[in-house]
Design a protein around this motif. Structure first.
Motif, PDB file in Angstrom:
ATOM      1  N   ALA A  31      57.292  47.163  43.951  1.00  0.00           N
ATOM      2  CA  ALA A  31      56.866  47.991  45.085  1.00  0.00           C
ATOM      3  C   ALA A  31      55.420  47.670  45.457  1.00  0.00           C
ATOM      4  N   GLY A  32      54.588  47.447  44.458  1.00  0.00           N
ATOM      5  CA  GLY A  32      53.193  47.093  44.717  1.00  0.00           C
ATOM      6  C   GLY A  32      53.064  45.750  45.418  1.00  0.00           C
ATOM      7  N   ILE A  33      53.872  44.781  44.997  1.00  0.00           N
ATOM      8  CA  ILE A  33      53.858  43.467  45.651  1.00  0.00           C
ATOM      9  C   ILE A  33      54.338  43.608  47.089  1.00  0.00           C
ATOM     10  N   ARG A  34      55.403  44.384  47.283  1.00  0.00           N
ATOM     11  CA  ARG A  34      55.917  44.630  48.640  1.00  0.00           C
ATOM     12  C   ARG A  34      54.836  45.262  49.519  1.00  0.00           C
ATOM     13  N   SER A  38      50.505  40.997  47.316  1.00  0.00           N
ATOM     14  CA  SER A  38      49.725  40.323  46.287  1.00  0.00           C
ATOM     15  C   SER A  38      50.165  40.758  44.892  1.00  0.00           C
ATOM     16  N   ILE A  39      50.400  39.783  44.029  1.00  0.00           N
ATOM     17  CA  ILE A  39      50.721  40.089  42.635  1.00  0.00           C
ATOM     18  C   ILE A  39      49.494  40.654  41.945  1.00  0.00           C
ATOM     19  N   ALA A  40      48.328  40.057  42.205  1.00  0.00           N
ATOM     20  CA  ALA A  40      47.082  40.519  41.587  1.00  0.00           C
ATOM     21  C   ALA A  40      46.774  41.958  41.987  1.00  0.00           C
ATOM     22  N   ALA A  41      46.895  42.280  43.264  1.00  0.00           N
ATOM     23  CA  ALA A  41      46.595  43.641  43.736  1.00  0.00           C
ATOM     24  C   ALA A  41      47.590  44.644  43.172  1.00  0.00           C
ATOM     25  N   ALA A  42      48.848  44.259  43.103  1.00  0.00           N
ATOM     26  CA  ALA A  42      49.865  45.152  42.539  1.00  0.00           C
ATOM     27  C   ALA A  42      49.561  45.421  41.068  1.00  0.00           C
ATOM     28  N   GLY A  43      49.197  44.380  40.340  1.00  0.00           N
ATOM     29  CA  GLY A  43      48.838  44.543  38.933  1.00  0.00           C
ATOM     30  C   GLY A  43      47.609  45.411  38.753  1.00  0.00           C
ATOM     31  N   ARG A  44      46.588  45.179  39.565  1.00  0.00           N
ATOM     32  CA  ARG A  44      45.363  45.992  39.484  1.00  0.00           C
ATOM     33  C   ARG A  44      45.663  47.466  39.709  1.00  0.00           C
ATOM     34  N   ALA A  45      46.508  47.752  40.682  1.00  0.00           N
ATOM     35  CA  ALA A  45      46.853  49.137  40.990  1.00  0.00           C
ATOM     36  C   ALA A  45      47.540  49.812  39.802  1.00  0.00           C
ATOM     37  N   MET A  46      48.168  49.009  38.957  1.00  0.00           N
ATOM     38  CA  MET A  46      48.856  49.542  37.780  1.00  0.00           C
ATOM     39  C   MET A  46      47.994  49.423  36.524  1.00  0.00           C
ATOM     40  N   ARG A  47      46.738  48.980  36.695  1.00  0.00           N
ATOM     41  CA  ARG A  47      45.823  48.750  35.569  1.00  0.00           C
ATOM     42  C   ARG A  47      46.401  47.718  34.601  1.00  0.00           C
ATOM     43  N   MET A  48      46.957  46.682  35.204  1.00  0.00           N
ATOM     44  CA  MET A  48      47.605  45.607  34.449  1.00  0.00           C
ATOM     45  C   MET A  48      46.826  44.323  34.708  1.00  0.00           C
ATOM     46  N   SER A  49      46.698  43.500  33.698  1.00  0.00           N
ATOM     47  CA  SER A  49      45.988  42.240  33.895  1.00  0.00           C
ATOM     48  C   SER A  49      46.779  41.335  34.841  1.00  0.00           C
TER      49      SER A  49
END
Length: 117
Positions: A31-34, A38-49
């Motif tokens: 959902a974040g990528i959608r 961005s994979i990076a932005a989606a990961g950041r939003a989830m506090r994921m590297s």
């Protein structure tokens, strides 16, 4: 202590095949990528590297017959990512299943919450 009805929620994890599971974390990443492209932005939003987000995307793409995420390399204009048609379908079906499961157990969840201090 005051009860927080929002604290009780259903987590749905679906095992699709041996070693292939799909649950809230992967759904949130898709959902974040959608939403961000961005994979990076989606990961950041989830506090994921960034590395972990990419690992999950690679795992998802390898687990399904067709990739769920398509990424383009960065450069002067930057890279990006988007869900494929299959990715959109997998996410939509999971979200519908989660919504239906939540509705199906709503009465019992409310009853269980009443037992919590």
């Amino acid at each position: 202590m005051k009860k927080n009805p929002a604290a009780a929620k259903l987590h749905l994890r679906v095992t699709l095949a041996p070693g292939v599971a799909f649950g809230p974390g992967k759904a949130d990443l898709l959902a974040g990528i959608r939403d961000t492209g961005s994979i990076a932005a989606a990961g950041r939003a989830m506090r994921m590297s960034y590395k972990r987000a990419w690992q999950l995307v690679e795992e998802l793409n390898a687990s399904f017959r067709e990739p769920l995420v398509e990424a383009s390399k960065g450069g002067p204009g930057g890279g990006g990512a988007r869900l494929t048609r299959t990715g959109e379908d997998v996410l939509a079906r999971y979200l519908r299943m989660h919504e239906a499961a939540t509705a199906a157990v709503a009465r019992d969840m409310a009853a269980l919450r009443r037992h919590v201090g």
